[in-house]
Motif scaffolding. Sequence first.
Motif, mmCIF file in Angstrom:
data_model
loop_
_atom_site.group_PDB
_atom_site.id
_atom_site.type_symbol
_atom_site.label_atom_id
_atom_site.label_comp_id
_atom_site.label_asym_id
_atom_site.label_seq_id
_atom_site.Cartn_x
_atom_site.Cartn_y
_atom_site.Cartn_z
ATOM 1 N N TYR A 184 -3.579 10.725 4.741
ATOM 2 C CA TYR A 184 -3.351 9.424 4.571
ATOM 3 C C TYR A 184 -3.257 8.351 5.996
ATOM 4 C CZ TYR A 184 -0.854 4.587 3.495
ATOM 5 O OH TYR A 184 -0.590 3.034 3.216
ATOM 6 N N GLU B 33 0.858 -1.263 0.062
ATOM 7 C CA GLU B 33 -0.416 0.052 0.290
ATOM 8 C C GLU B 33 0.729 1.377 -0.048
ATOM 9 O OE1 GLU B 33 -3.899 2.081 3.440
ATOM 10 O OE2 GLU B 33 -3.279 -0.090 3.280
ATOM 11 N N TYR C 297 -0.603 13.171 1.935
ATOM 12 C CA TYR C 297 0.139 11.727 3.140
ATOM 13 C C TYR C 297 -0.395 11.842 4.615
ATOM 14 C CZ TYR C 297 3.743 8.951 4.989
ATOM 15 O OH TYR C 297 3.767 7.474 4.906
ATOM 16 N N ARG D 74 -5.998 5.697 7.942
ATOM 17 C CA ARG D 74 -5.456 4.182 8.314
ATOM 18 C C ARG D 74 -5.204 3.923 9.664
ATOM 19 N NH1 ARG D 74 -6.796 1.191 5.764
ATOM 20 N NH2 ARG D 74 -4.741 -0.476 6.443
ATOM 21 N N VAL E 48 0.817 4.492 -2.823
ATOM 22 C CA VAL E 48 0.964 5.697 -2.070
ATOM 23 C C VAL E 48 2.285 6.412 -2.625
ATOM 24 C CG1 VAL E 48 1.044 7.348 0.001
ATOM 25 C CG2 VAL E 48 -0.031 5.484 -0.441
#
Length: 183
Positions: free
Chosen positions: A51, A8, A48, A55, A12
């Motif tokens: 993200y 992942e 980022y 998560r 990214v």
Amino acid sequence: MSRPGFGEGVLVALTAALLASIVQSALGGWLPSYTLAHGLCIGLGLGYGLYLLARAREPAGRIAVPILWAGVSLLVALLHGGLGLQILVQLGLVWLVRALYHHGRPLSALLDLGLLLLGGLAGLWALEHTGSLFLALWTLFLIQALFVLIPGGPDAERRASATADPFETAERAAERALARLLR
């Protein structure tokens, strides 16, 4: 939600490098290079960061962190701190989010800081030797994908308690349940 994986992180990295290259090509003739560089730096950092927040298991701060991130980033840009300072601020904010949301121990956070600095230096090296924004960002974010391999994440205590005495495990579970009831 499960912890992000290395694959992942590679996706990214590729997405960030491609998006930045496309934006640079599309807006390079329209915006001054200083403004474009700051905008890309802030956009990549904030993207980022979002993200990482998405998560994370911890729900706290999902609104405050992006607002503070954008505020600090814009303050640095408005004070004309320079691109180098903006990059350091973005790397510091990434580290802070990863330390708070993805690492359960101080040693893990310090290892993450080292990984972040290594990625930043590798990205700078790639930029100096190739002149390619894509390769610089690909290198930076590809090294950042390794952060998931740092031991001692937030699940480390839970995994360690699985091998502990069953009575102690039940006692901790009861204490957590009681704490949730008292909230």
